[in-house]
Design a protein around this motif. Sequence first.
Motif, PDB file in Angstrom:
ATOM      1  N   LEU A 128       0.835  -1.262  -0.109  1.00  0.00           N
ATOM      2  CA  LEU A 128      -0.040   0.024  -0.116  1.00  0.00           C
ATOM      3  C   LEU A 128       0.910   1.252   0.017  1.00  0.00           C
ATOM      4  CD1 LEU A 128      -2.828  -1.249   2.521  1.00  0.00           C
ATOM      5  CD2 LEU A 128      -3.177  -0.362   0.261  1.00  0.00           C
ATOM      6  N   VAL A 170       2.076   2.005  -3.364  1.00  0.00           N
ATOM      7  CA  VAL A 170       1.102   2.466  -4.479  1.00  0.00           C
ATOM      8  C   VAL A 170       0.661   3.885  -3.958  1.00  0.00           C
ATOM      9  CG1 VAL A 170      -1.881   2.356  -4.773  1.00  0.00           C
ATOM     10  CG2 VAL A 170      -0.217   0.254  -4.543  1.00  0.00           C
ATOM     11  N   TYR A 171       0.868   4.438  -2.847  1.00  0.00           N
ATOM     12  CA  TYR A 171       0.263   5.691  -2.305  1.00  0.00           C
ATOM     13  C   TYR A 171       1.259   6.517  -2.186  1.00  0.00           C
ATOM     14  CZ  TYR A 171      -4.675   3.960  -2.217  1.00  0.00           C
ATOM     15  OH  TYR A 171      -5.721   3.145  -2.556  1.00  0.00           O
ATOM     16  N   GLU A 191       3.882   6.489   0.206  1.00  0.00           N
ATOM     17  CA  GLU A 191       4.370   6.568   1.547  1.00  0.00           C
ATOM     18  C   GLU A 191       5.836   6.021   1.466  1.00  0.00           C
ATOM     19  OE1 GLU A 191       5.090   7.886   4.449  1.00  0.00           O
ATOM     20  OE2 GLU A 191       3.206   8.272   4.813  1.00  0.00           O
ATOM     21  N   LEU A 213      -1.814   9.390   5.863  1.00  0.00           N
ATOM     22  CA  LEU A 213      -1.633   8.680   4.890  1.00  0.00           C
ATOM     23  C   LEU A 213      -1.201   7.235   5.655  1.00  0.00           C
ATOM     24  CD1 LEU A 213      -1.746   7.329   2.115  1.00  0.00           C
ATOM     25  CD2 LEU A 213       0.236   8.538   1.832  1.00  0.00           C
ATOM     26  N   ILE A 236      -2.767   3.575   6.047  1.00  0.00           N
ATOM     27  CA  ILE A 236      -2.231   2.381   5.508  1.00  0.00           C
ATOM     28  C   ILE A 236      -2.353   1.270   6.466  1.00  0.00           C
ATOM     29  CG2 ILE A 236      -0.233   1.360   4.695  1.00  0.00           C
ATOM     30  CD1 ILE A 236       0.326   4.051   3.061  1.00  0.00           C
ATOM     31  N   ARG A 280      -7.001   1.012  -4.532  1.00  0.00           N
ATOM     32  CA  ARG A 280      -7.602   2.099  -5.571  1.00  0.00           C
ATOM     33  C   ARG A 280      -8.008   3.340  -4.770  1.00  0.00           C
ATOM     34  NH1 ARG A 280     -12.860   1.906  -6.246  1.00  0.00           N
ATOM     35  NH2 ARG A 280     -13.998  -0.051  -5.965  1.00  0.00           N
ATOM     36  N   ASP A 281      -8.565   3.137  -3.708  1.00  0.00           N
ATOM     37  CA  ASP A 281      -9.374   4.353  -2.856  1.00  0.00           C
ATOM     38  C   ASP A 281      -9.092   4.179  -1.471  1.00  0.00           C
ATOM     39  OD1 ASP A 281     -10.886   6.140  -1.887  1.00  0.00           O
ATOM     40  OD2 ASP A 281     -12.224   6.171  -3.434  1.00  0.00           O
ATOM     41  N   ILE A 282      -8.170   4.475  -0.751  1.00  0.00           N
ATOM     42  CA  ILE A 282      -7.783   4.188   0.484  1.00  0.00           C
ATOM     43  C   ILE A 282      -9.054   4.834   1.606  1.00  0.00           C
ATOM     44  CG2 ILE A 282      -6.358   6.146   1.113  1.00  0.00           C
ATOM     45  CD1 ILE A 282      -4.681   3.720   2.640  1.00  0.00           C
TER      46      ILE A 282
END
Length: 313
Positions: free
Chosen positions: A36, A39-40, A42, A121, A125, A150-152
């Motif tokens: 994750l 993906v985002y 972090e 964030l 996660i 796709r959309d945390i």
Amino acid sequence: MSNEELLEKISEYIYADLTEKRKTHTKGVYDTAIKLAEVYGEEPEKAGIAALFHDVAKNMSTENMDYYVKSLGMPKKYIGNPNLAHGKIASFLLKEIFEVKDQDILNAISFHTTGRPNMSLLEKIVYIADAIEPGRSYPGVEELREIAFRDIDLACHRALTNTISLINGKGIFLDEDTLKAKEYFENILNKRGEKKMTNREFALLAGKTLSDKKALDVAIIDIQEKASFADYFVVASGTSERQINTLIDYVEDAFAKEGLLPKSVEGKNNSGWILMDFGDIIVNLFTNEMREKYNIEKVWGDCPSVDFEENEE
């Protein structure tokens, strides 16, 4: 000490004490949190540290946890409540033992069970990684896993909704941070135009699901003006006990995908009547004989019905 070195030391520390089951769970949260983070955008090392340490206090006895709660001056709600207390204690231990001063990492551990408003964030996660790691198995988890990558924000909202439904169904203490966190994510989604489903929409979903799966005589009754305990009854029949049990599973799966789990399910074991309580929506599945006996439609005959077929888009 670099984050890479810290990760290695923490691994040695936690794996010497955790049970095999807890090790497997922790490894699953760690792997998921790293993915994750990538993906985002972090820092993977930070996500890894928080994920590895999040359950380090989980194996403590309640007595030992209560000692920390009292020593640290934590609120009384944590006394005798390991599920709430273990994250707070783990955060303290990481700071004390490994001298970690990064408040974002400490918060991600501290709030991984309850969530809270204005989560960073990293906190999101770790929270969602704990909910969807590969060892987790519950209705809707596969859908939640797909959403998480796709959309945390949407994933966190759905996970919080599930948690609140489960806790309310068990009648145990619900931390206010969880309620406020759900509210926080609802505001985010509303601003994006992604409002959660209304009670009417959930009732329509139940009706359509039952109809699609060959339930008989599906009816939706709007009881809002006559009852304080719910907004809608959904009623349907099955040809056998086996079928009504299967139909209930279909409804539960459909609702779980939208982040709503039942508070309770009553009447299994060949009773001829299964009731699923989703709070504002109550789904009743009957055999034909039991439906005639209880005749819910007649009891609530002065309430309007909803034609779910006409409401399909």
